[in-house]
Design a protein around this motif. Structure first.
Motif, PDB file in Angstrom:
ATOM      1  N   GLN A   1      11.063  -1.520  -2.637  1.00 61.08           N
ATOM      2  CA  GLN A   1       9.961  -1.899  -3.657  1.00 61.08           C
ATOM      3  C   GLN A   1       9.069  -0.581  -3.822  1.00 61.08           C
ATOM      4  OE1 GLN A   1       9.892  -4.696  -5.625  1.00 61.08           O
ATOM      5  NE2 GLN A   1      11.788  -4.985  -4.770  1.00 61.08           N
ATOM      6  N   VAL A   2       9.196   0.423  -2.536  1.00 60.63           N
ATOM      7  CA  VAL A   2       7.974   1.390  -2.493  1.00 60.63           C
ATOM      8  C   VAL A   2       8.714   2.552  -2.393  1.00 60.63           C
ATOM      9  CG1 VAL A   2       6.333   2.382  -1.252  1.00 60.63           C
ATOM     10  CG2 VAL A   2       6.317   0.014  -1.230  1.00 60.63           C
ATOM     11  N   GLN A   3       8.249   3.843  -2.901  1.00 58.34           N
ATOM     12  CA  GLN A   3       9.191   5.148  -2.889  1.00 58.34           C
ATOM     13  C   GLN A   3       8.039   5.944  -2.434  1.00 58.34           C
ATOM     14  OE1 GLN A   3       9.341   3.472  -6.375  1.00 58.34           O
ATOM     15  NE2 GLN A   3      10.867   2.186  -5.235  1.00 58.34           N
ATOM     16  N   LEU A   4       8.481   7.014  -1.767  1.00 58.94           N
ATOM     17  CA  LEU A   4       7.768   8.371  -1.158  1.00 58.94           C
ATOM     18  C   LEU A   4       8.559   9.488  -1.872  1.00 58.94           C
ATOM     19  CD1 LEU A   4       6.764   7.424   2.345  1.00 58.94           C
ATOM     20  CD2 LEU A   4       5.501   6.858   0.367  1.00 58.94           C
ATOM     21  N   ALA A  24       3.279   7.874  -2.906  1.00 60.09           N
ATOM     22  CA  ALA A  24       3.863   6.758  -2.836  1.00 60.09           C
ATOM     23  C   ALA A  24       3.657   5.914  -4.121  1.00 60.09           C
ATOM     24  CB  ALA A  24       2.978   5.893  -1.852  1.00 60.09           C
ATOM     25  N   SER A  25       4.660   5.321  -4.519  1.00 57.90           N
ATOM     26  CA  SER A  25       4.550   4.261  -5.802  1.00 57.90           C
ATOM     27  C   SER A  25       5.307   3.193  -5.509  1.00 57.90           C
ATOM     28  CB  SER A  25       5.190   5.438  -6.888  1.00 57.90           C
ATOM     29  OG  SER A  25       6.589   5.562  -6.817  1.00 57.90           O
ATOM     30  N   GLY A  26       5.256   2.116  -6.444  1.00 60.97           N
ATOM     31  CA  GLY A  26       5.908   0.934  -6.313  1.00 60.97           C
ATOM     32  C   GLY A  26       4.636  -0.080  -6.163  1.00 60.97           C
ATOM     33  N   SER A  27       5.207  -1.288  -5.598  1.00 62.29           N
ATOM     34  CA  SER A  27       4.517  -2.445  -5.372  1.00 62.29           C
ATOM     35  C   SER A  27       3.758  -2.273  -3.863  1.00 62.29           C
ATOM     36  CB  SER A  27       5.455  -3.651  -5.330  1.00 62.29           C
ATOM     37  OG  SER A  27       6.130  -3.712  -6.453  1.00 62.29           O
ATOM     38  N   ILE A  28       2.609  -1.402  -3.885  1.00 64.91           N
ATOM     39  CA  ILE A  28       1.712  -1.328  -2.719  1.00 64.91           C
ATOM     40  C   ILE A  28       0.700  -2.274  -2.729  1.00 64.91           C
ATOM     41  CG2 ILE A  28       0.684   0.555  -1.485  1.00 64.91           C
ATOM     42  CD1 ILE A  28       2.276   2.441  -2.999  1.00 64.91           C
ATOM     43  N   ARG A  29       0.567  -2.715  -1.501  1.00 64.22           N
ATOM     44  CA  ARG A  29      -0.789  -3.695  -1.294  1.00 64.22           C
ATOM     45  C   ARG A  29      -1.675  -2.799  -0.535  1.00 64.22           C
ATOM     46  NH1 ARG A  29      -1.596  -8.961  -1.339  1.00 64.22           N
ATOM     47  NH2 ARG A  29       0.443  -9.528  -1.373  1.00 64.22           N
ATOM     48  N   ASP A  72      -5.521  10.800   0.168  1.00 61.24           N
ATOM     49  CA  ASP A  72      -6.392  10.259  -0.973  1.00 61.24           C
ATOM     50  C   ASP A  72      -5.798   8.708  -1.312  1.00 61.24           C
ATOM     51  OD1 ASP A  72      -7.735   9.541  -3.460  1.00 61.24           O
ATOM     52  OD2 ASP A  72      -7.471  11.760  -3.857  1.00 61.24           O
ATOM     53  N   ASN A  73      -6.574   7.625  -0.900  1.00 61.67           N
ATOM     54  CA  ASN A  73      -6.031   6.345  -1.126  1.00 61.67           C
ATOM     55  C   ASN A  73      -5.896   5.959  -2.462  1.00 61.67           C
ATOM     56  OD1 ASN A  73      -5.651   6.172   1.824  1.00 61.67           O
ATOM     57  ND2 ASN A  73      -7.352   5.458   1.852  1.00 61.67           N
ATOM     58  N   ALA A  74      -7.071   6.553  -3.343  1.00 58.67           N
ATOM     59  CA  ALA A  74      -6.824   6.026  -4.652  1.00 58.67           C
ATOM     60  C   ALA A  74      -5.734   6.712  -5.405  1.00 58.67           C
ATOM     61  CB  ALA A  74      -8.300   6.612  -5.280  1.00 58.67           C
ATOM     62  N   THR A 102       3.304  -5.766  -2.387  1.00 62.44           N
ATOM     63  CA  THR A 102       2.956  -6.827  -3.044  1.00 62.44           C
ATOM     64  C   THR A 102       3.987  -8.130  -2.998  1.00 62.44           C
ATOM     65  OG1 THR A 102       2.990  -5.914  -5.194  1.00 62.44           O
ATOM     66  CG2 THR A 102       1.097  -5.610  -4.144  1.00 62.44           C
ATOM     67  N   VAL A 103       5.309  -7.488  -2.977  1.00 60.57           N
ATOM     68  CA  VAL A 103       6.383  -8.550  -3.345  1.00 60.57           C
ATOM     69  C   VAL A 103       7.042  -8.897  -1.842  1.00 60.57           C
ATOM     70  CG1 VAL A 103       6.675  -7.516  -5.550  1.00 60.57           C
ATOM     71  CG2 VAL A 103       7.759  -6.594  -3.800  1.00 60.57           C
ATOM     72  N   ALA A 104       6.599  -8.432  -0.946  1.00 60.23           N
ATOM     73  CA  ALA A 104       7.159  -8.757   0.397  1.00 60.23           C
ATOM     74  C   ALA A 104       6.186  -8.975   1.431  1.00 60.23           C
ATOM     75  CB  ALA A 104       7.814  -7.380   0.814  1.00 60.23           C
ATOM     76  N   ASP A 105       6.448  -9.979   2.141  1.00 58.89           N
ATOM     77  CA  ASP A 105       5.400 -10.479   3.228  1.00 58.89           C
ATOM     78  C   ASP A 105       5.635  -9.846   4.770  1.00 58.89           C
ATOM     79  OD1 ASP A 105       7.641 -13.771   4.109  1.00 58.89           O
ATOM     80  OD2 ASP A 105       8.013 -11.481   4.144  1.00 58.89           O
ATOM     81  N   TYR A 106       5.980  -8.582   4.848  1.00 57.90           N
ATOM     82  CA  TYR A 106       5.962  -7.674   5.789  1.00 57.90           C
ATOM     83  C   TYR A 106       5.859  -6.416   5.616  1.00 57.90           C
ATOM     84  CZ  TYR A 106      10.871  -6.608   4.084  1.00 57.90           C
ATOM     85  OH  TYR A 106      11.868  -5.743   3.320  1.00 57.90           O
ATOM     86  N   SER A 107       5.261  -5.626   6.393  1.00 64.65           N
ATOM     87  CA  SER A 107       5.220  -4.149   6.433  1.00 64.65           C
ATOM     88  C   SER A 107       6.318  -3.423   7.187  1.00 64.65           C
ATOM     89  CB  SER A 107       3.675  -3.896   6.947  1.00 64.65           C
ATOM     90  OG  SER A 107       2.805  -4.540   6.183  1.00 64.65           O
TER      91      SER A 107
END
Length: 121
Positions: A1-4, A24-29, A72-74, A102-107
């Motif tokens: 769900q996340v790519q770097l 980083a891109s994708g469903s990032i919380r 740069d978090n933004a 945002t689509v998983a319940d773990y990091s």
């Protein structure tokens, strides 16, 4: 769900500079600690620099004073400014980040595919 994805590598002469970027891109919380690793030919992968979510950075002794990590978090981006490059800095550089989605319940840790840095005359 996340790519770097890393960018900014290339061929430079000793004493030169490069700036690596990792987006980083994708469903990032949330993005937590981020880091740069490198792996030289015939060597094990090693940690180069890391930065916490609060902006505290640490460096390997071999690069301290020459490399600077920032984020740069933004922009969901971490950078590695490399100055006074030496031939021994030649390696594939990898981006690493601990991220919750945002689509998983773990990091977990995510890795980029790497970018080549070659320092040679």
């Amino acid at each position: 769900q996340v790519q770097l994805v890393e960018s900014g590598g290339g061929l430079v002469q000793p004493g030169g500079s490069l700036r690596l970027s990792c987006v980083a891109s994708g469903s990032i919380r949330s993005m937590y600690a981020m880091a740069w690793f490198r792996q030289a030919p015939g060597m094990q992968r090693e940690s180069v620099a890391s930065i916490t979510s609060g902006g505290t950075s640490t460096y390997a002794d071999s690069v301290k004073g020459r490399f600077t990590i920032s984020r740069d978090n933004a922009k969901n981006t971490v950078y590695l400014q490399m100055e006074n490059l030496k031939p021994e800095d030649t390696a594939v550089y990898y981006c690493n980040a601990f991220i919750s989605s945002t689509v998983a319940d773990y990091s977990r840790d995510y890795w980029g595919p790497g970018t080549q840095v070659t320092v040679s005359s």
